[in-house]
Structure formats: C-alpha cells, structure tokens
Write an enzyme that holds these catalytic residues in place. Structure first.
Site, PDB file in Angstrom:
ATOM      1  CB  THR A 156      -5.129  -5.442  -0.424  1.00 52.62           C
ATOM      2  OG1 THR A 156      -6.047  -4.467  -0.946  1.00 52.62           O
ATOM      3  CG2 THR A 156      -5.803  -6.150   0.741  1.00 52.62           C
ATOM      4  N   PRO A 204       0.784  -1.239   0.000  1.00 58.48           N
ATOM      5  CG  PRO A 204       0.061  -0.957   2.181  1.00 58.48           C
ATOM      6  CD  PRO A 204       0.791  -1.920   1.295  1.00 58.48           C
ATOM      7  CG  MET A 224     -10.407   3.301  -6.672  1.00 62.69           C
ATOM      8  SD  MET A 224     -10.532   2.302  -8.133  1.00 62.69           S
ATOM      9  CE  MET A 224     -11.193   0.787  -7.480  1.00 62.69           C
ATOM     10  N   GLY A 232       0.189  -1.423  -7.273  1.00 61.06           N
ATOM     11  CA  GLY A 232      -0.099  -0.982  -5.908  1.00 61.06           C
ATOM     12  C   GLY A 232      -0.952  -2.011  -5.164  1.00 61.06           C
ATOM     13  N   GLY A 233      -0.685  -2.192  -3.882  1.00 58.88           N
ATOM     14  CA  GLY A 233      -1.492  -3.110  -3.059  1.00 58.88           C
ATOM     15  C   GLY A 233      -1.355  -4.539  -3.538  1.00 58.88           C
ATOM     16  CG  ASP A 273       0.191   0.747 -11.375  1.00 57.33           C
ATOM     17  OD1 ASP A 273      -0.655   0.088 -10.784  1.00 57.33           O
ATOM     18  OD2 ASP A 273       0.380   0.693 -12.607  1.00 57.33           O
ATOM     19  CE  LYS A 288      -4.970   0.536 -14.387  1.00 52.36           C
ATOM     20  NZ  LYS A 288      -5.251  -0.792 -14.436  1.00 52.36           N
TER      21      LYS A 288
END
Ligand code: SAH
Length: 530
Positions: free
Chosen positions: A134, A27, A188, A104-105, A50, A72
């Site tokens: 995550t 993370p 998100m 990521g994660g 990313d 991204k």
C-alpha cells in the site's frame, strides 16, 4: 464444501466458471507487485485495471487476454461508475476463468475492494484477495520516513482526506485524530491539504509538528515536500504538487533528514534511453532503474528467423568434423541451442569441437548452457577475436562461425574487416552460418513523444548495430537531435567508434565492457541537471 450464501441466506447456485482475483498492483514501481500477483497476471484471461496501477504490469498479461481500463482513482473522478465496474466483473467471470481486478496499492486499503468482493459474493462468484504494497506504507518508506519508531511513534493511523472535516456520522474525527499520538498517514489529501492541516491544529496538534507530502512515491517522478502542519499546504502549493500523494504527520518525519535514500541514488529521476535488440535489455533496464532512472527501453530490432535455417541444421550435423565453433553474440548462442534441439541433438554434439566466444557476455551465455569456452576474446569484435586466436595454430583448421547477420555476413563494423575475413587471414577454412535475422522494430508513439519533447537526458549505447538501428528507426534527423541533447554513454571502443561515425559525441565510455560497466560509467559521470 462451503457454498457462499446470498443476501437472503440461501445457498447460491454452483460457482460460475471463473474466479475474480482482487490483486494489489502496488504503489507504482512495478517491482513492488507480489509474486502471487505476477503469477495471476501471467495466466489471466481478463484484466480490469485502474489509473493507479502501473501499465508496465500489463506486459505480464498474455496477448489474447481481455483488458478493460476503468480509469478509477481517488481524486481524478471516475471513468466508470463503481456499479458498472461491479457488473463488469460479474459478467467477465461468467465468461472467463481467471479474471484479475488489478487495483493500485492494496485492494482493501481505500480501494473499494471490499465493495467489489461483496457484489461478487452476492452474484455467487468466487473471489480471492491478493494483498498489495500500500502507498500508505511505501510512500513514507520511499521518502525515508519510518512510520513507527520505538520512541517517536508507537501507533499509526491511516485515514482518507477525501471528505470535508465535519461532524457527520461516520465522518473522520479530525479532532480525535489531532489528539491521538503517533503517526498519521492521510491518502487522497492534495485538494484539501489546507483544510486538513488546519483541522489538526484546531484539534490540538502543535502547529510545529513535522509533516510531509509524498507524490508519485516509488517512481522516478517521486516528489517530497516537507514542512510543518502550519506551512505544508503553502509549500505544497508553491511546489505545485498534484495527486496522487500521501500526507504524513508526526515526529517520524524528522528522520527523513538522515534517511532520505530514494532521491540520493545517482540517476534518480533522470530519463535514460536504452537502445537494444527487443527484449534483451532487461538486465540493463533493471540496473538503471535500481539507480533511480526513468528508463525508456527502445527495442530497435527484434530477432527474426534465419534466412536459411537448413544451412544451420546442416552445419550442426557436421560439427564432428569441425575444429572450432565460434559464437559471436548472445543471440547466436541461443540460436545454436534452438538449432541443436530442432534436429534432435544436444550438448554432446559439441564434444569434439573447441568453442570460442566473442566477448565476455557471449561467453557467459555459453557457460550457462553448460559449456566452458576454450577461448574468449576481450571484445566482441573481429580484431579482438583474431588477437585471441593468435596463440592457436589456425592453418587449415575448420572453423564454423555462428552469428547474426552482422557477424557472419557483413563485418561487425562496416568500416572494418569482418570476423570471417580476419580468421581466414590466419589461415583457417571458415564456414559462416547466419543464425538469426534482425527486423527493425517501430518505436512506440509514447516514446517518440518523449524524445521529441526533449525529455531524454542520457542515451546508453551497447553496440554498433543497435546504434545504427536506433538511427534507422528514429530517422536521421530525430536521432541527431536526440544525440545532441543527451549525454551519451557507450559500452566500449567498438560502439564508441560506430557512434562517432554517425556524428554522436560520446560522453563516457565504460572501462569494463559489460552492461554493468556502462551503467557504472553513466552513474559516475552523468552531468547534473540543467
Ligand atoms: N489502494 C491504494 C489507495 C487508493 S486511494 C493503496 O493501498 O495505496 C488513492 C490514493 O492513494 C491517492 O490519492 C494517494 O493518496 C495514494 N497513492 C496511491 N499511489 C500513490 C503513490 N505512488 N504516491 C503517493 N500516493 C499514492
């Protein structure tokens, strides 16, 4: 062997040379990369990464490897379209053996890792997944919120907030989620937080349900806003929370009141600059980061080959006729072993010689090489060395003084006697070897920017030479501005004296003159922010 099947069900052509590894970067905290992830990064021929993957992880990647940034991230728009990323992975795998797709994660939690793997499978390219930590789990954890609890939450739902609540087929069923007991974690979520909280209330979750928003979790920038479903969106707007953040809903959020541990650490979120010989500050950096600091590690100089390597080789060859070998720094110890190895010698060359180490840190490295020093001075200074030798007869004794440019050439501290002179005064015949050189290292632009923005709150000084080196690489003016603004922690009296001569106001001096000691001193006396 099973061969992957194409979309038509036919066996694909034999696997291409390379394998793509979908690796979870964790993370944010680089320490949360898995061991397998680190192994793969270390042997990667190409890395595709990313926005959310911590750039610090790229330091593991070999210098010759290809690095492609695809920018991204869930809420920032895309630098490269998913189709282009898919094609890029295929073309890299056809040219390279180990291609790491760092995400990521966890790669399979809202990371489109599945899509990338399907595409690779269709192209006949072997692909493996390396799970990551995550943010859906570690953001609540670092906010002091256990996502399950024996009484308060027996289930956990992880959901995307990246679509408008609605009735489309395949859409997130917010009314259903509202009716589901247990903890809800939403990724998100920042832009639509107001819409999402309203949808949950509309669906029947009590407006007073505790909720939290955790931004930049696991990093020194972590920010947590808590409230209820009713007021969290307003509170988040007032606190100007930006992505990436995780939204947590449920009774477990209450536990944060007692379990908030991340921000409770003494240096949480404080920007600390460490000046060190390049590559030698890792234990110090790690100890400061452990306490929550955002560490700017400035390697002010790097070790360079000795000016006269032959002198070192000659000196180790005549160790048999030497009474004392004095090692003056950790780098000197390392260079001794490199020199021994270079001429085909080993530990046994030290059989007849007594070994002295300047300061406990030097002694520790000597011990790591299997030698118990006969003498250790309290400090890494000329005065301390001669004090330690006071109990020994040095008249007509042959001493080999093995150190860096500052110890065997110039004195340890320019205003004082050097170790060679100090030992000669005790009657010894001293031969010096400059075992390595030091070359100034330019400071990265990103670090200079943060210094100039006045972000540095504390400065950790670990030697006179690195303090002078920092002033050289920053320039006198920038150094003075930095030292005036930051709280200064020094590892010991020698370093403090050197710093004061450069006009630095030392805020605290370590009681124990070690890396650990200076970290404790800083943690114990860092003034509060503001
Ligand atoms: N695969 C990733 C998620 C990618 S989607 C994972 O497993 O974590 C991107 C979303 O992840 C962000 O919008 C945010 O909700 C969440 N996220 C990623 N890193 C985060 C962090 N350090 N702190 C809080 N949320 C984070």
């Amino acid at each position: 062997m099973l061969r992957p099947l194409g979309p038509s069900g036919r066996a694909l052509r034999p696997a291409a040379a390379g394998t793509v590894y979908l690796v979870g970067a964790g993370p944010g905290d680089p320490g949360l990369l898995t061991v397998r992830g680190a192994q793969l990064l270390r042997r990667a021929d190409a890395v595709v990464y990313d926005l959310l993957a911590n750039k610090a992880l790229l330091q593991l990647v070999p210098p010759g490897a290809e690095r492609v940034f695809v920018g991204k991230s869930g809420e920032h728009g895309h630098t490269m379209e998913q189709d282009q990323i898919n094609d890029l992975l295929v073309s890299l795998a056809r040219r390279r053996r180990t291609v790491v797709r760092l995400k990521g994660g966890d790669p399979f939690v809202f990371g489109r890792g599945g899509e990338e793997m399907l595409h690779l499978r269709d192209a006949g390219i072997p692909c493996q997944v390396v799970s990551g930590v995550t943010s859906a789990l570690s953001a609540p954890a670092c906010a002091g919120i256990p996502v399950t609890d024996r009484t308060a939450a027996k289930s956990l739902t992880i959901v995307t907030g990246n679509e408008d609540p609605g009735d489309c087929a395949g859409c997130v069923d917010w009314a259903g989620l509202a009716a589901t007991p247990g903890t809800l974690v939403c990724l998100m979520c920042v832009k639509r937080l107001g819409v999402l909280t309203a949808a949950l209330i509309r669906g029947g979750r009590p407006a007073r349900t505790p909720a939290a928003l955790v931004r930049d979790a696991t990093t020194p920038r972590q920010q947590v806003v808590t409230g209820t479903l009713e007021d969290l969106a307003t509170r988040a707007r007032l606190a100007a929370v930006r992505p990436p953040a995780v939204f947590v809903v449920g009774e477990v959020v209450r536990l944060r009141e007692k379990l908030a541990w991340f921000e409770a650490r003494p240096l949480f979120g404080r920007t600390v600059l460490v000046a060190s010989p390049r590559g030698r500050a890792e234990p110090l950096r790690a100890a400061l980061a452990e306490l929550g600091a955002d560490v700017l590690d400035v390697g002010v100089f790097r070790l360079a080959p000795p000016p006269d390597p032959e002198a070192g080789r000659r000196a180790v060859a005549s160790l048999g006729s030497t009474d004392w070998l004095v090692l003056t720094s950790t780098a000197a110890v390392e260079s001794l072993w490199t020199t021994l190895d270079g001429v085909g010698l080993d530990l046994r060359a030290l059989r007849a010689v007594r070994v002295a180490a300047a300061g406990p840190a030097t002694a520790a490295v000597v011990a790591r090489h299997g030698v118990r020093p006969d003498l250790v001075s309290a400090l890494r200074s000329a005065a301390s060395l001669s004090e330690a030798f006071a109990a020994h007869e040095l008249r007509a004794r042959r001493i080999l003084l093995w150190g860096g440019p500052e110890t065997s050439g110039a004195p340890l501290d320019s205003s004082q006697e050097g170790p060679a002179e100090a030992l000669r005064r005790l009657g010894a015949a001293v031969q010096t070897v400059t075992a390595y050189g030091l070359a100034d290292e330019p400071t990265p632009a990103a670090v200079l920017e943060r210094i100039d923005a006045g972000e540095v709150e504390a400065l950790v000084l670990i030697s006179g030479s690195t303090t002078r080196g920092l002033r050289r690489v920053l320039g006198a003016e920038r150094f003075a501005a930095l030292a005036a603004k930051a709280f200064v922690a020094s590892i010991g009296p020698m370093t403090s004296a050197a710093a004061r001569r450069l006009g630095v106001n030392v805020g605290v001096e370590a009681a124990e003159h070690t890396m650990r000691g200076v970290v404790d001193a800083l943690a114990g006396s860092m003034p509060p922010r503001g």
